[in-house]
Write an enzyme that holds these catalytic residues in place. Structure first.
Site, short mmCIF file in Angstrom:
data_model
loop_
_atom_site.label_atom_id
_atom_site.label_comp_id
_atom_site.label_asym_id
_atom_site.label_seq_id
_atom_site.Cartn_x
_atom_site.Cartn_y
_atom_site.Cartn_z
N GLU A 78 0.83 -1.21 0.00
CA GLU A 78 0.00 0.00 0.00
C GLU A 78 0.87 1.27 0.00
OE1 GLU A 78 -3.06 -0.39 -0.51
OE2 GLU A 78 -3.76 -2.21 0.49
N HIS A 98 -2.82 2.59 8.18
CA HIS A 98 -3.89 1.78 7.59
C HIS A 98 -4.06 0.57 8.50
CE1 HIS A 98 -6.25 -0.85 5.19
NE2 HIS A 98 -5.25 -1.66 4.89
N HIS A 135 -7.09 -2.67 9.89
CA HIS A 135 -8.36 -3.35 9.61
C HIS A 135 -9.24 -3.31 10.86
CE1 HIS A 135 -6.36 -5.87 6.12
NE2 HIS A 135 -6.15 -4.57 6.01
N GLU A 192 -17.80 13.43 22.63
CA GLU A 192 -16.51 13.97 22.18
C GLU A 192 -16.29 13.84 20.67
OE1 GLU A 192 -13.70 14.83 24.66
OE2 GLU A 192 -15.59 15.19 25.68
N HIS A 216 -12.84 -3.55 4.43
CA HIS A 216 -11.38 -3.70 4.44
C HIS A 216 -10.78 -3.02 5.69
CE1 HIS A 216 -7.38 -3.51 1.98
NE2 HIS A 216 -7.14 -3.59 3.28
P1 13P Z 1 1.02 -5.35 3.19
O1 13P Z 1 1.43 -6.58 3.97
O2 13P Z 1 1.63 -5.35 1.81
O3 13P Z 1 1.33 -4.10 3.98
O4 13P Z 1 -0.56 -5.41 2.96
C1 13P Z 1 -1.43 -5.50 4.05
C2 13P Z 1 -2.72 -4.80 3.82
O5 13P Z 1 -3.40 -4.46 4.78
C3 13P Z 1 -3.19 -4.55 2.44
O6 13P Z 1 -4.26 -3.68 2.43
ZN ZN Z 2 -5.38 -3.64 4.33
#
Ligand code: 13P
Ligand code: ZN
Length: 270
Positions: A116, A139, A141, A169, A210
């Site tokens: 990413e 990023h 999940h 808040e 995601h």
């Molecule tokens: P990477 O292991 O390449 O960082 O990918 C993980 C991920 O969350 C892809 O969206």
């Molecule tokens: Zn991801």
């Protein structure tokens, strides 16, 4: 040279990654983090006159020319970063022309930065255009945000107001709301471009089914934003099991924004 593993930036980076793993957001290699480092904070730890292994970039990153980025490696497990940051992350320097980066530290076995990376670099460029103190992209999940993205209409106003309405808040912490992009294939395609477009306005962007991408001036502020939004999503999913519940209404949201001197997104509330 000082020991880089004792630097404040490696400690902050590894600790937040470990925290996210322990939160259950980053199983396996889920998620990636990048942190813009200043030359003066890096130079006591690394000889910056040395060249590094070349890594081709998939976007034009000339706006980040010469910048140093601490970033997780592709396929690397969050669970392992704190124990061995060097094997699971790297420090890159963006070339002057912006077509490639040099890997100056970490990932010694020929591994590469996160898949990413285009999203991270495009998002750094976008945030720096609106905030010159910006430094961190995370990023992750996040569990309840993913669940919520599966059941709630993916309309930014709707989604934001559901979150604002559940904790006093929230409108103060993310007055611009949450941005949402359409579901996309992860990696180097449209996802990075779409995220960067949104992240100029919204400090946090939802990737339906995601995860999220959040930005911050510090590791703490980017993580704190995700924690806040994720908790509201958890409350939303729990509270929806009840037929009758209260939320903070528009009039109260406006009073809150005014008391804390924040400007909420005018598209969402007047
Ligand atoms: P990477 O292991 O390449 O960082 O990918 C993980 C991920 O969350 C892809 O969206
Ligand atoms: Zn991801």
């Amino acid at each position: 040279m000082k020991n880089i593993l004792e630097s404040k930036f490696i400690q902050e980076f590894s600790n937040v990654i470990d925290r996210m793993y322990l939160n259950g957001w980053d199983e396996r290699n889920a998620g990636n983090v990048s942190y813009l480092l200043l030359e003066e904070e890096l130079s006591p730890y690394l000889d910056l006159s040395k060249k590094g292994r070349v890594h081709q970039l998939q976007i034009d990153a000339h706006k980040l020319a010469g910048k140093y980025v601490l970033v997780t490696g592709s396929g690397k497990y969050f669970r392992n970063v704190k124990g061995n940051p060097e094997a699971n992350s790297c420090i890159i320097r963006i070339s002057q022309c912006g077509t490639h980066a040099e890997i100056l530290w970490g990932l010694k076995e020929g591994e590469v930065p996160t898949s990413e990376l285009s999203t991270h670099l495009s998002s750094h460029i976008a945030r720096l255009e609106v905030d010159d103190t910006h430094r961190v992209i995370i990023h992750t999940h996040a569990t309840y945000l993913n669940i919520m993205s599966a059941v709630v209409d993916l309309d930014e106003k709707n989604f934001t107001k559901a979150l604002w309405g559940l904790n006093t808040e929230n409108i103060i912490i993310f007055p611009e709301g949450i941005g949402i992009i359409p579901w996309e294939i992860p990696g180097n395609g449209l996802i990075g471009k779409n995220t960067a477009n949104k992240i100029k306005t919204y400090k946090i962007v939802l990737w339906p089914l995601h995860g999220v991408v959040a930005s911050g001036e510090t590791v703490d502020s980017a993580f704190g934003l995700i924690e806040t939004v994720e908790k509201a999503a958890m409350m939303y999913m729990v509270i929806n099991n009840y037929s009758n519940y209260k939320t903070i209404n528009d009039e109260e949201l406006i009073k809150l924004a005014s008391a804390f001197k924040v400007t909420p997104n005018k598209e969402f509330i007047k």
